[in-house]
Design a protein around this motif. Sequence first.
Motif, PDB file in Angstrom:
ATOM      1  N   MET B   1       0.868  -1.188   0.000  1.00  0.00           N
ATOM      2  CA  MET B   1       0.000   0.000   0.000  1.00  0.00           C
ATOM      3  C   MET B   1       0.899   1.230   0.000  1.00  0.00           C
ATOM      4  O   MET B   1       1.940   1.258   0.610  1.00  0.00           O
ATOM      5  N   SER B   2       0.458   2.228  -0.670  1.00  0.00           N
ATOM      6  CA  SER B   2       1.293   3.415  -0.736  1.00  0.00           C
ATOM      7  C   SER B   2       1.184   4.194   0.560  1.00  0.00           C
ATOM      8  O   SER B   2       0.302   3.994   1.374  1.00  0.00           O
ATOM      9  N   LYS B   3       2.129   5.052   0.677  1.00  0.00           N
ATOM     10  CA  LYS B   3       2.145   5.892   1.865  1.00  0.00           C
ATOM     11  C   LYS B   3       0.855   6.685   1.953  1.00  0.00           C
ATOM     12  O   LYS B   3       0.246   6.806   2.983  1.00  0.00           O
ATOM     13  N   GLU B   4       0.470   7.193   0.795  1.00  0.00           N
ATOM     14  CA  GLU B   4      -0.700   8.087   0.803  1.00  0.00           C
ATOM     15  C   GLU B   4      -1.935   7.354   1.281  1.00  0.00           C
ATOM     16  O   GLU B   4      -2.723   7.876   2.033  1.00  0.00           O
ATOM     17  N   VAL B   5      -2.047   6.115   0.790  1.00  0.00           N
ATOM     18  CA  VAL B   5      -3.244   5.388   1.162  1.00  0.00           C
ATOM     19  C   VAL B   5      -3.300   5.189   2.661  1.00  0.00           C
ATOM     20  O   VAL B   5      -4.312   5.412   3.295  1.00  0.00           O
ATOM     21  N   GLU B   6      -2.154   4.792   3.187  1.00  0.00           N
ATOM     22  CA  GLU B   6      -2.127   4.547   4.629  1.00  0.00           C
ATOM     23  C   GLU B   6      -2.452   5.822   5.376  1.00  0.00           C
ATOM     24  O   GLU B   6      -3.212   5.846   6.320  1.00  0.00           O
ATOM     25  N   MET B   7      -1.854   6.910   4.897  1.00  0.00           N
ATOM     26  CA  MET B   7      -2.098   8.155   5.584  1.00  0.00           C
ATOM     27  C   MET B   7      -3.548   8.551   5.490  1.00  0.00           C
ATOM     28  O   MET B   7      -4.154   9.000   6.435  1.00  0.00           O
ATOM     29  N   LYS B   8      -4.071   8.324   4.302  1.00  0.00           N
ATOM     30  CA  LYS B   8      -5.461   8.659   4.106  1.00  0.00           C
ATOM     31  C   LYS B   8      -6.312   7.834   5.058  1.00  0.00           C
ATOM     32  O   LYS B   8      -7.240   8.314   5.673  1.00  0.00           O
ATOM     33  N   SER B   9      -5.904   6.578   5.156  1.00  0.00           N
ATOM     34  CA  SER B   9      -6.681   5.694   5.995  1.00  0.00           C
ATOM     35  C   SER B   9      -6.712   6.228   7.423  1.00  0.00           C
ATOM     36  O   SER B   9      -7.736   6.213   8.063  1.00  0.00           O
ATOM     37  N   LEU B 259      12.380   6.142   3.741  1.00  0.00           N
ATOM     38  CA  LEU B 259      11.915   4.922   4.396  1.00  0.00           C
ATOM     39  C   LEU B 259      12.932   3.795   4.223  1.00  0.00           C
ATOM     40  O   LEU B 259      13.084   2.934   5.080  1.00  0.00           O
ATOM     41  N   SER B 260      13.663   3.840   3.116  1.00  0.00           N
ATOM     42  CA  SER B 260      14.603   2.745   2.862  1.00  0.00           C
ATOM     43  C   SER B 260      15.764   2.754   3.857  1.00  0.00           C
ATOM     44  O   SER B 260      16.465   1.761   3.998  1.00  0.00           O
ATOM     45  N   GLU B 261      15.956   3.881   4.554  1.00  0.00           N
ATOM     46  CA  GLU B 261      17.089   3.966   5.478  1.00  0.00           C
ATOM     47  C   GLU B 261      16.978   3.009   6.651  1.00  0.00           C
ATOM     48  O   GLU B 261      17.979   2.597   7.216  1.00  0.00           O
ATOM     49  N   ILE B 262      15.738   2.677   7.025  1.00  0.00           N
ATOM     50  CA  ILE B 262      15.626   1.815   8.204  1.00  0.00           C
ATOM     51  C   ILE B 262      15.675   0.341   7.831  1.00  0.00           C
ATOM     52  O   ILE B 262      15.589  -0.511   8.695  1.00  0.00           O
ATOM     53  N   ARG B 263      15.796   0.046   6.551  1.00  0.00           N
ATOM     54  CA  ARG B 263      15.780  -1.355   6.155  1.00  0.00           C
ATOM     55  C   ARG B 263      16.859  -2.175   6.881  1.00  0.00           C
ATOM     56  O   ARG B 263      16.540  -3.248   7.408  1.00  0.00           O
ATOM     57  N   PRO B 264      18.118  -1.686   6.920  1.00  0.00           N
ATOM     58  CA  PRO B 264      19.127  -2.485   7.641  1.00  0.00           C
ATOM     59  C   PRO B 264      18.760  -2.698   9.106  1.00  0.00           C
ATOM     60  O   PRO B 264      18.886  -3.808   9.618  1.00  0.00           O
ATOM     61  N   LEU B 265      18.257  -1.641   9.734  1.00  0.00           N
ATOM     62  CA  LEU B 265      17.877  -1.758  11.145  1.00  0.00           C
ATOM     63  C   LEU B 265      16.780  -2.800  11.318  1.00  0.00           C
ATOM     64  O   LEU B 265      16.825  -3.649  12.215  1.00  0.00           O
ATOM     65  N   LEU B 266      15.785  -2.752  10.421  1.00  0.00           N
ATOM     66  CA  LEU B 266      14.680  -3.698  10.520  1.00  0.00           C
ATOM     67  C   LEU B 266      15.162  -5.119  10.280  1.00  0.00           C
ATOM     68  O   LEU B 266      14.752  -6.051  10.967  1.00  0.00           O
ATOM     69  N   LEU B 267      16.037  -5.270   9.286  1.00  0.00           N
ATOM     70  CA  LEU B 267      16.531  -6.617   9.001  1.00  0.00           C
ATOM     71  C   LEU B 267      17.293  -7.169  10.198  1.00  0.00           C
ATOM     72  O   LEU B 267      17.166  -8.339  10.547  1.00  0.00           O
ATOM     73  N   ARG B 268      18.064  -6.279  10.858  1.00  0.00           N
ATOM     74  CA  ARG B 268      18.784  -6.707  12.041  1.00  0.00           C
ATOM     75  C   ARG B 268      17.810  -7.121  13.140  1.00  0.00           C
ATOM     76  O   ARG B 268      17.976  -8.165  13.766  1.00  0.00           O
ATOM     77  N   ASN B 292       7.979  -1.804   3.465  1.00  0.00           N
ATOM     78  CA  ASN B 292       9.111  -1.019   3.031  1.00  0.00           C
ATOM     79  C   ASN B 292       9.499  -1.367   1.587  1.00  0.00           C
ATOM     80  O   ASN B 292       9.680  -0.486   0.750  1.00  0.00           O
ATOM     81  N   TYR B 293       9.598  -2.646   1.307  1.00  0.00           N
ATOM     82  CA  TYR B 293       9.957  -3.066  -0.055  1.00  0.00           C
ATOM     83  C   TYR B 293       8.887  -2.628  -1.049  1.00  0.00           C
ATOM     84  O   TYR B 293       9.191  -2.085  -2.108  1.00  0.00           O
ATOM     85  N   LEU B 294       7.648  -2.868  -0.712  1.00  0.00           N
ATOM     86  CA  LEU B 294       6.581  -2.577  -1.668  1.00  0.00           C
ATOM     87  C   LEU B 294       6.421  -1.071  -1.868  1.00  0.00           C
ATOM     88  O   LEU B 294       5.954  -0.634  -2.912  1.00  0.00           O
ATOM     89  N   HIS B 295       6.840  -0.311  -0.866  1.00  0.00           N
ATOM     90  CA  HIS B 295       6.758   1.134  -1.021  1.00  0.00           C
ATOM     91  C   HIS B 295       7.615   1.580  -2.196  1.00  0.00           C
ATOM     92  O   HIS B 295       7.290   2.530  -2.898  1.00  0.00           O
ATOM     93  N   TYR B 296       8.731   0.885  -2.381  1.00  0.00           N
ATOM     94  CA  TYR B 296       9.603   1.222  -3.506  1.00  0.00           C
ATOM     95  C   TYR B 296       9.375   0.298  -4.702  1.00  0.00           C
ATOM     96  O   TYR B 296      10.223   0.203  -5.581  1.00  0.00           O
ATOM     97  N   ASN B 297       8.280  -0.406  -4.682  1.00  0.00           N
ATOM     98  CA  ASN B 297       7.940  -1.320  -5.774  1.00  0.00           C
ATOM     99  C   ASN B 297       8.976  -2.418  -5.974  1.00  0.00           C
ATOM    100  O   ASN B 297       9.161  -2.915  -7.080  1.00  0.00           O
ATOM    101  N   LEU B 298       9.679  -2.770  -4.919  1.00  0.00           N
ATOM    102  CA  LEU B 298      10.708  -3.799  -5.077  1.00  0.00           C
ATOM    103  C   LEU B 298      10.081  -5.180  -4.887  1.00  0.00           C
ATOM    104  O   LEU B 298      10.301  -5.845  -3.885  1.00  0.00           O
ATOM    105  N   TYR B 299       9.302  -5.580  -5.871  1.00  0.00           N
ATOM    106  CA  TYR B 299       8.543  -6.821  -5.713  1.00  0.00           C
ATOM    107  C   TYR B 299       9.440  -8.049  -5.676  1.00  0.00           C
ATOM    108  O   TYR B 299       9.167  -8.997  -4.948  1.00  0.00           O
ATOM    109  N   SER B 300      10.528  -8.018  -6.483  1.00  0.00           N
ATOM    110  CA  SER B 300      11.346  -9.228  -6.506  1.00  0.00           C
ATOM    111  C   SER B 300      12.040  -9.414  -5.156  1.00  0.00           C
ATOM    112  O   SER B 300      12.106 -10.528  -4.645  1.00  0.00           O
ATOM    113  N   GLN B 301      12.537  -8.295  -4.575  1.00  0.00           N
ATOM    114  CA  GLN B 301      13.156  -8.411  -3.256  1.00  0.00           C
ATOM    115  C   GLN B 301      12.145  -8.902  -2.230  1.00  0.00           C
ATOM    116  O   GLN B 301      12.424  -9.785  -1.437  1.00  0.00           O
TER     117      GLN B 301
END
Lengths: 263, 573
Positions: B1-9, B259-268, B292-301
Amino acid sequence: MSSSLPQQYQDLKSSFERRPCDLQRCGQLLDSLKLSLAEAGLLIPQGHHDLGDLTVARDILEIGAFWSIRSQDVPSFERYYAQLQTYYNDYATVLPPSSRRSPVIGLNLIRLLTQNRIADFHTELESLPPKELVGDDPFIKHPVNLERWLMEGSYSKVWNAREEAPAEEYKFFVDSLMGTIRNEIATCEESAYDSLPLKDAATLLFFPNRSDLLNFAQQRGWQIELTAEIIIFSRSVEEKAEIPKRKLIASSLTYARELEQIV
Amino acid sequence: MSKEVEMKSVDEKKKEEKKEEKKDSKDGKKDDKSKDKKDSKDKKEKEKEAEKPKPLTPLQEIKLNITLIERSVVTLEPRFTHRVLRTFTTLKKKLTPEILRESINAVYVKDNLIKQTLLSYLPPPPPPPPKEEPAAMEVDTAVPAAADAKPETKAETKSETKAEAKADAKADTKSEAKPTETTPAPPPTDPLPESEVYFRLLLIHWLLTSPESHPKALELVHDTITKIQTWNRRSMDSLAARVYFVLSRVYELLPTVELSEIRPLLLRSQRTASLRHDAESLAAVIVLLLRNYLHYNLYSQADKFVAKVTFPESAGNPQLARWLYYTGRIKAVQLSYTDAHETLQQAIRRAPAATTAPGFWQAVHKFFIVVELLMGEIPDRKTFRHPVLEKAMKSYFEIVNAVRTGSLSQFQASLNAHADQFTEDRTYSLILRLRQNVIKTGIRQLSLAYSRISLRDICVKLHLDSEEDAEYIVGKAIRDGVIEGRVVHEKGWMECGGGKDGYGVEVSEAFGKRISFCLELHNESVKAMRYPLNAHRKELDAAEGAREREKELAKEIADGKNLDGDDESMGDF
């Protein structure tokens, strides 16, 4: 970055842009350049690097990707493409956009299409910003249209579009794409027709002459009536559905056991 | 879901709840603590109406929550903490710096480092006058109740029964009405680290309410995560999960960070949580990573990530619903529509009620409907009449209509008209794929209506470009099993065969699938039940009574049989 690298990079650029391009020389240069890149930690960059260095590294990899297509080495293209991902995704915000990006992505899409990896094709497509998807970028639009026509079954459109490739490299995939289409059409014909005149089959399958068609028909094991000039598609006999006894018994027993537990 | 949608929600949710708040203000606050006392609820309600509505003030609520959390830690029962977190959403809307400061002051009696750190995130206390303000504010609500409240001390808040907890709340009311003078005796020990984390959560949420304080929230959330990870307390898991959630939220709201900056922290954190069997944090972190991945459309990751992790079974419904939603989206992109359909359906079932989480509800339904269409099914008309969905789904309804009628031009028109919305919902590329379904539906309808139709007519009716195309398309449709028929090339027409009979092995399979679903549901609900100690005594007594009755009954029957026998013999004559 080592001292020999800029020199080699210039070399590569000039020999790549020369017409006709010197494939062998490019290959040698790419090999040594990749070594230098690896030494400089730019092959798979991590953390912060000088912007100029990154741009050069990206250029080298992009040239490498094109070079692989020109020398008809698809696995090598795949590798270059994977390496470029870092530059296109992770450094997208810092690096200036590359003019070769959409051709490379488009080529990769076509590659997936010819290998009939539709799911990967869509995954790849999804990772593109929607702007590019609807936009008029010919490099992306071409594979997207091809896929749509393939899915719809408008094979003649695909056939007609084979000459409209936006870049030289796209043509490399045309042949294998046509092979894919022919096989698709053939399976359709097998189930949709009882018989088909040879002449019409040739047009439907885009065969310019009869012998190609006959070869193809033989490969697929079609019956050919040469006197009547028709192809007869043998029906695959519908197998009679058997009752899966074991499965039914097993599930009934499961229900019984579960019900026992409830009551 | 996009950021906007969530925010809207979130926005929509706020609106929704604001609306409800007015009518619910009478008993809204009572919900959290009366969960266990449903039996007496009705009675209580009447009482309340009689005496005067008295909702818990936020301050009281925070204090009550702190005691619940401490009880949860002491008794090793995570469900108390869960209860606290359930009320979080409603509570966070009422937070003000005054309330926060007072509650911190009340809980942290001693002036230590923790207290100072917590207070440092609040704006400096205004000069004396405001001190009376909160008290004055409470007057209209709290004072009437304070009259009949017994003076009780804070130490007693650890009492086990609900009733006492309530009384305690009342005591708090009183102490709060006159903040400084009647402060109860200090609690014997310092508050637990869990309480500190709870306060930190409250603070972060309050900091998130205004954009200026977002950087402060960022700082606090990072500090909190470091603390949680060094403490490593199992009793903190559910709170930690919440902290990870706000971490991601802060990064989404703050424009200066990616948002991608916290990816390493989250993975840890995912690794750590998985090693420590911290199911709750693990679930939360996995879901956040997917988002986080889907926010950047990184579906394969995202897909590779999904293949590598196992989602903890014990995760709560909200996390499970999110997980199902994200995996459903990934599957939809990869063309495994059947899986995606199933997953999204589960997500809908697991999601909270439509009115409490309208944003999520809408987002899932959008994908669900598109996937359903891609599978060649037409979604229920009912879905579009749902009050929460009706407005949001209008453009999707048009698409459904186009697909249903098989009209390519209508499809194209509505696609163009709502392109922006679809892009925002991230369904655009999926909807683009629907084009072929529109054609398929069209062909199917033609094959049902005609027993023989010329390719030329098909071409005209479906707005195809050429007869040649029509021939290929029909051929493909036959091969894909969309229609039963033949193409007669010489005559240039399509002949349609009769339909298949619909009864076969698949039916029993479908039936079996449903039965096993029901059975599993039953088994799971049995597992989820709680059995209070000694509660079976009553049942045993009842069973005893029943057995006695049975005996009597048997006796009567035995007597009756004789009678019957008599009757029969009588009848024979």
